[in-house]
Design a protein around this motif. Structure first.
Motif, short mmCIF file in Angstrom:
data_model
loop_
_atom_site.label_atom_id
_atom_site.label_comp_id
_atom_site.label_asym_id
_atom_site.label_seq_id
_atom_site.Cartn_x
_atom_site.Cartn_y
_atom_site.Cartn_z
N SER A 1 44.68 36.08 -42.37
CA SER A 1 44.97 36.99 -41.25
C SER A 1 45.99 36.39 -40.28
N LEU A 2 45.99 35.05 -40.18
CA LEU A 2 46.98 34.38 -39.31
C LEU A 2 48.39 34.58 -39.86
N GLU B 1 35.12 39.10 -39.12
CA GLU B 1 36.11 38.37 -38.32
C GLU B 1 37.52 38.68 -38.84
N ARG B 2 37.67 38.72 -40.16
CA ARG B 2 38.98 39.00 -40.75
C ARG B 2 39.42 40.43 -40.39
N GLN C 1 40.61 40.58 -36.80
CA GLN C 1 41.98 40.07 -36.65
C GLN C 1 43.00 41.04 -37.23
N ASP C 2 42.67 41.63 -38.38
CA ASP C 2 43.63 42.56 -39.02
C ASP C 2 43.78 43.85 -38.20
N ARG D 1 49.78 38.37 -39.68
CA ARG D 1 50.16 38.94 -38.37
C ARG D 1 51.61 38.58 -38.01
N ARG E 1 45.83 42.98 -34.58
CA ARG E 1 47.18 42.40 -34.52
C ARG E 1 48.18 43.45 -34.03
#
Ligand code: DC
Length: 213
Positions: free
Chosen positions: A100-101, A168-169, A172-173, A104, A176
């Protein structure tokens, strides 16, 4: 004749990959797994022991490396300077934790979206991901958003033996700035929590019929 795309988006472990794969088999279409492409970039970042949160370094890598992408035997295969990571490597816990980092970063998305659109030159296709209906093929009328309750998705991942923090993923997705996971205005939403794969496929195919596929 212009080729057509079926967009299948949704959160992690919603069942969208299985639905997309089975649908492609049944309709005789090319199937593209866009998540494998974000995973391949992440795999290379980790292989080089780089920090996935260090965007300037990731951008340098993006320019240095030759990224290829082909469909072979129904699988979406990315090559990194000619090396093809195996699906098992792309699904590792380390990649799950960092993808996910990487996803983004706008420049990563631009590179991969361009490759995703090129696949439409090959023929009609099914593509699954997070932004296929909203960004990659916004003008296709064939859009599905496949979801399931958080409990069901966590249980599906655990049954596969993957230590993947799906919620959590997804957070984040979804949060973003660029191309977040969201339902396209004109997407058909299917909650798979209490449906079998066959039932989901029936719903998708009947909707495709209605839409004139
Ligand atoms: O579909 P998947 O779980 O293998 O995708 C892995 C990650 O890649 C996901 O957490 C977010 C990113 N991704 C994305 O940002 N856009 C896509 N179209 C597909 C995946």
């Amino acid at each position: 004749m212009a080729y057509r795309a079926i967009a299948i988006d949704g959160p992690a472990a919603s069942g969208k990959s299985t639905v997309a794969r089975r649908l492609a088999e049944q309709l005789g279409l090319t199937m593209v797994n866009s998540g494998a492409m974000y995973r391949a970039v992440t795999w290379e970042v980790l292989r080089r022991e780089m920090d996935p949160g260090d965007t300037p370094e990731v951008l340098k890598l993006l320019r240095q490396v030759r990224w290829g992408c082909v469909i072979r035997d129904g699988a979406t295969i990315m090559s990194v300077d000619g090396v093809e990571p195996a699906m098992s490597e792309l699904k590792s816990d380390a990649v799950n934790a960092s993808v996910s980092l990487i996803a983004r970063i706008p420049e990563v998305r631009t590179l991969l979206v361009e490759k995703q659109r090129e696949f439409l030159e090959l023929g009609d296709l099914v593509m699954e991901g997070r932004d296929i209906g909203t960004v990659v093929f916004p003008s296709t009328p064939f859009k599905f958003y496949i979801t399931a309750s958080e409990e069901v998705r966590a249980a599906r991942r655990a049954a596969e033996g993957a230590a993947d923090a799906v919620s959590e993923r997804d957070k984040q997705d979804s949060e973003r700035k660029v191309a977040p996971l969201k339902v396209a205005d004109d997407a058909v939403v299917i909650d798979t929590s209490e449906l079998s794969i066959e039932q989901v496929l029936e719903q998708v195919k009947s909707k495709l019929n209605e839409l004139g596929w």
